[in-house]
Structure formats: structure tokens, C-alpha cells
Design a protein around this motif. Sequence first.
Motif, PDB file in Angstrom:
ATOM      1  N   HIS A  10       0.831  -1.187   0.000  1.00 30.09           N
ATOM      2  CA  HIS A  10       0.000   0.000   0.000  1.00 30.09           C
ATOM      3  C   HIS A  10       0.876   1.252   0.000  1.00 30.09           C
ATOM      4  CE1 HIS A  10      -3.143  -2.705   2.207  1.00 30.09           C
ATOM      5  NE2 HIS A  10      -2.905  -3.095   0.959  1.00 30.09           N
ATOM      6  N   SER A  67      -0.382  -3.309   5.819  1.00 25.65           N
ATOM      7  CA  SER A  67      -0.044  -2.243   4.869  1.00 25.65           C
ATOM      8  C   SER A  67       0.310  -2.810   3.510  1.00 25.65           C
ATOM      9  CB  SER A  67       1.116  -1.403   5.408  1.00 25.65           C
ATOM     10  OG  SER A  67       2.247  -2.217   5.689  1.00 25.65           O
ATOM     11  N   ARG A  82      -8.552  -0.677   1.950  1.00 24.12           N
ATOM     12  CA  ARG A  82      -8.243  -1.270   3.250  1.00 24.12           C
ATOM     13  C   ARG A  82      -8.752  -0.405   4.385  1.00 24.12           C
ATOM     14  NH1 ARG A  82      -2.671   0.352   4.685  1.00 24.12           N
ATOM     15  NH2 ARG A  82      -3.951   2.196   5.051  1.00 24.12           N
ATOM     16  N   THR A  83      -8.468   0.901   4.304  1.00 18.75           N
ATOM     17  CA  THR A  83      -8.896   1.821   5.357  1.00 18.75           C
ATOM     18  C   THR A  83     -10.414   1.863   5.459  1.00 18.75           C
ATOM     19  OG1 THR A  83      -6.905   3.159   5.037  1.00 18.75           O
ATOM     20  CG2 THR A  83      -8.757   4.205   6.155  1.00 18.75           C
ATOM     21  N   ALA A 109      -4.773   0.928  -0.501  1.00 16.90           N
ATOM     22  CA  ALA A 109      -4.730   1.610   0.799  1.00 16.90           C
ATOM     23  C   ALA A 109      -6.085   2.227   1.126  1.00 16.90           C
ATOM     24  CB  ALA A 109      -3.643   2.681   0.793  1.00 16.90           C
ATOM     25  N   ASP A 133       1.109   3.636   1.901  1.00 19.32           N
ATOM     26  CA  ASP A 133       1.613   4.058   3.204  1.00 19.32           C
ATOM     27  C   ASP A 133       2.482   2.984   3.856  1.00 19.32           C
ATOM     28  OD1 ASP A 133      -0.370   2.224   3.681  1.00 19.32           O
ATOM     29  OD2 ASP A 133      -1.547   3.475   5.031  1.00 19.32           O
ATOM     30  N   ALA A 134       2.942   2.014   3.077  1.00 16.50           N
ATOM     31  CA  ALA A 134       3.701   0.893   3.646  1.00 16.50           C
ATOM     32  C   ALA A 134       5.105   1.281   4.075  1.00 16.50           C
ATOM     33  CB  ALA A 134       3.772  -0.261   2.642  1.00 16.50           C
TER      34      ALA A 134
END
Length: 510
Positions: free
Chosen positions: A292, A404, A383-384, A380, A294-295
Amino acid sequence: MEERSSVGELAKSLRGELNRYSPGGKLPSSRALVERFRVSPVTVTRALAQLAAEGLVVTRPGAGAFRAEPRTTAPPAGDTSWQEVSLSGDGGPEVVPRTVDASGVLVTLAAPSPGVIEFNGGYLHPTLQPERAMAAALARAGRRPGAWGRPPVDGLPELRAWFAREIGPGIGAADVLVTAGGQSALATALRALAPPGAPVLVESPTYPGMLAVARAAGLRPVPVPVDRDGVRPELLAAAFRATGARVFVCQPLFQNPTGAVLAPERRAETLRIARTAGAFVVEDDFARRLAHEDAGPLPPPLAADDPDGVVVHVCSLTKVTSPSLRVGAMAARGPVLERLRAIQVVDSFFVPRPLQEAALELVGSPSWNTHLRSVAAELARRRTLLAGELRRLLPELDLPHVPSGGGSLWLRVPGEGGSGADEAAFVSGALRAGVAVAPGRPYFCAEPPAAQTRISFAAASGAGEIAEGVRRLRTAYDTLRAGAGRRPGSQPSRPGSRERAPERWATRSS
């Protein structure tokens, strides 16, 4: 044919001029190259794509082409002589009957009925797949000279070199075999490394497709528990001692189904334990291109830090592109590579050349990195959204870890005394409500510690379907509670409410 010749000639000319530019330096614009060499824009684009596939240039959409940074020097060759002892140990335990059970795999492959939301899929939704880029790559590949001829059995040299660069500086093209996707590579690896009847250590829980491959080969999967930092080294060492196994299969990055990443301090310890046991580590690096946005920086594959040939690395383009682009790779060092090659040749001869050519065109095109960035951002967001909706509408489901990377979440289904009835009831109830989720039982090779389920956000069509899917799961859950003795029509408990859920559906504290 003239166009093909022009592409090759232009690529050769540009290759010879690269030393004029410092690493990271920008090459002339496409327009300038068209005017200078008197070729078409298509020829320029394809020549630059060829150099990008060779690792000589980097293309950046909207910015142009740049000379790639020089490759790092390969580390000294390690000692792979230990493999001769390990590979000769085929007089293992008594052979056990093979079981071929694809039910755990079919859960993620079967298309849901019309109107059913696909929370059980294992691939990207078609809206996330690079369909236009793949179509263009396939069209270009089909016109390549010799594209329909017989390829080298190990794979196209350029594609093997690309995979080697992706894996890390310790791997060269000669260490790589092109495979028909990751599943085929896992099957080849397990057949190469363990005789029928032998134990094979696996993460618990783990990917059902790998368990199916192991059992079909007559192997005995032995579970080694994982936590949010990956496999537990002390239990791995104990399992090697107890079973005499010579193979451990793991997914160190965004493990399926938990999403765990093997902690830095456990990476070297895992390899050390396997090396001490004279065993191989099969590294299934399936999710590296599903990180993602933000990983943060990703750890390198285990194979990149393994000079002694402990690791057999498996990776694939399928997960981040399309279920039908079944192109992957195995990387290994030492005599085991010859055994892997021999089994693959016996099984399938080679991966069809047009598919390899299309893969090479795709990863060398400017659209490749654009696609990877798009998938990273969209996964991302999904997922969120899914995690937030589950916590808001279904707080009873325990979500211990939000990964992530990857395309799914792993949740515990509350219930009394184990997994069976509660898990089956939840999965069946969800399907009646119009949502297909994956049961947790197939992810365990022994008795599961709890009822669990995997919910995919990659296979859904978008945010609206994800939100609607969770609402349907709420309905299914309420119906189950009513059937367990709760008064029908009453409101479900929420965080902060005075009402306590019945003990049968009590949540586990996190």
C-alpha cells in the motif's frame, strides 16, 4: 519487419550513447529522438521500453527517460555444497497417501452468483487490472520476430534478468527460472525439495493453495504458528528438531492471510535455523507488488541476503496484473536449481513465449510504474474503508492487525469453544445475505485455534460495494445471533452501549 529492425537499431544506438549521461541524467526527449533518427514515435517508445526492461534506463511518465543508476557489485558466492547432503536424503519416512483437495483454493477462484458481493476473491477487481496496458503489451509482443517460436526452457534471458534485478543484487539471471505463475512454482519447489511422505513446515495459518500442493505431492504439512511479526523462531527451531523436516515454506512479506511482515530481527534468525537444520526455505514473495502507498520502505526478499542457497524464492506478476497473466519466477543457487529446472521441464516444457514476451513488454513500458502506484493508492483506500466499516458496524469481529500490503483482512469470528460451527454458520449466513467471504478453516493444516474468516477488499468493485458488503454482513451476524437465542428485532450492541452481547458471541479482548 522494418519496424522491428528500426526498434532494434535505435535501441542499439541509444545503448551505445548511454555513457554520455551521468547516472540519473536525462536522455533527449522523444520528440528530439524522432527528429534525430527519423523514426516514428512508436519506434522511440518501444526502443526506450526495451532499454528499461534491460535495466539501462528508467522511464518516468511526463518527465522522460533517464539513465539508470549503476548496478551494485554482486556479493561473493556463498557455499552451497551443503545442498548435496540435503538433496540426497530421499529415503525419508514411510510414504503417506496423497490427498488432492482443491476446495480451499476454489473458494477464491469461483465466481460468485449474480448479486453476491465478492469478499472472498484472491485477485484484483477488473477495474484495478491494467487491461489497456496488457492489451497493448500483448499486441506488441505478438509482432516481435520469433514471438511464436519455442523459447529457452529457462525463460527469455531478458525476462530472467528483469526478475533477478527485482529480487536483489545477490541474484543473477542465471539463478532464475521463468514459471507459469506462483502456484506452479510452489508445486515445482515442493516436489523438488521433499520426497513423498516427508514433513514440510508451514506457517499457521497459511495459504490454502500451498497446503493443497503439499498434500497432492504426498507431503505432511506441519504447522508453525505466526504472530504479527511473522513466524516465531523458537517454534520453528523446535519443529525442525521434532520432525526432521528439510523444507519450510513462508511468506515473509504481507503474509496470507494475516498480513504479517517478518520482523527484522527474525529474518536472519529464520535463515540461521533453517541452515542449521540443513533445510531449504521456500520464500513465497507473492505480495511485494501489492504494498500500500503508506507501507514505507519494504525489506528485501530473504533471497537477497542468502549467499548459501538456503532460500528458493518464488514470485509472480499475476497478483498485481490479471489471473490470466500467469508469469512468475523461481530463483535459487546451487545444485538445487538443476533439480527445479528438470521438474519444471518434465511438467510443462516451458512457459508459452507470447506470454513471456507480453510480460517483458508490460514491465518495460512507462505504464508499468504508473499502474503500481495506482494499485498501491487504491488498495490503501479500500483497506482503510473496510477496516473502518467493520469496526463501526461489526465491532464484534476481532480485527487484531490492519496490514499495509495485500488485499484482505483476517478476522476472528466470536463464538464458544473453537471454530467449526460458528465459522461455518457465519460464512453460510453471509452468503445468504449476499456476501461471499472465505472461511478460515482451510488456512490451517491442523486444528484451528479459533473461528476466523478472510475478507478481501481487492476483489470488490469499489468503495460503494465494500460499504454495502459490510452492511450485509451486519445483517447476517444479527440473524445468527437471533438464531442463537437473542430476541429477534432487538438492536445489536455497539461500543459504549449498556447491553452486553450474549456469551456465545462475546468478543475476545485485543
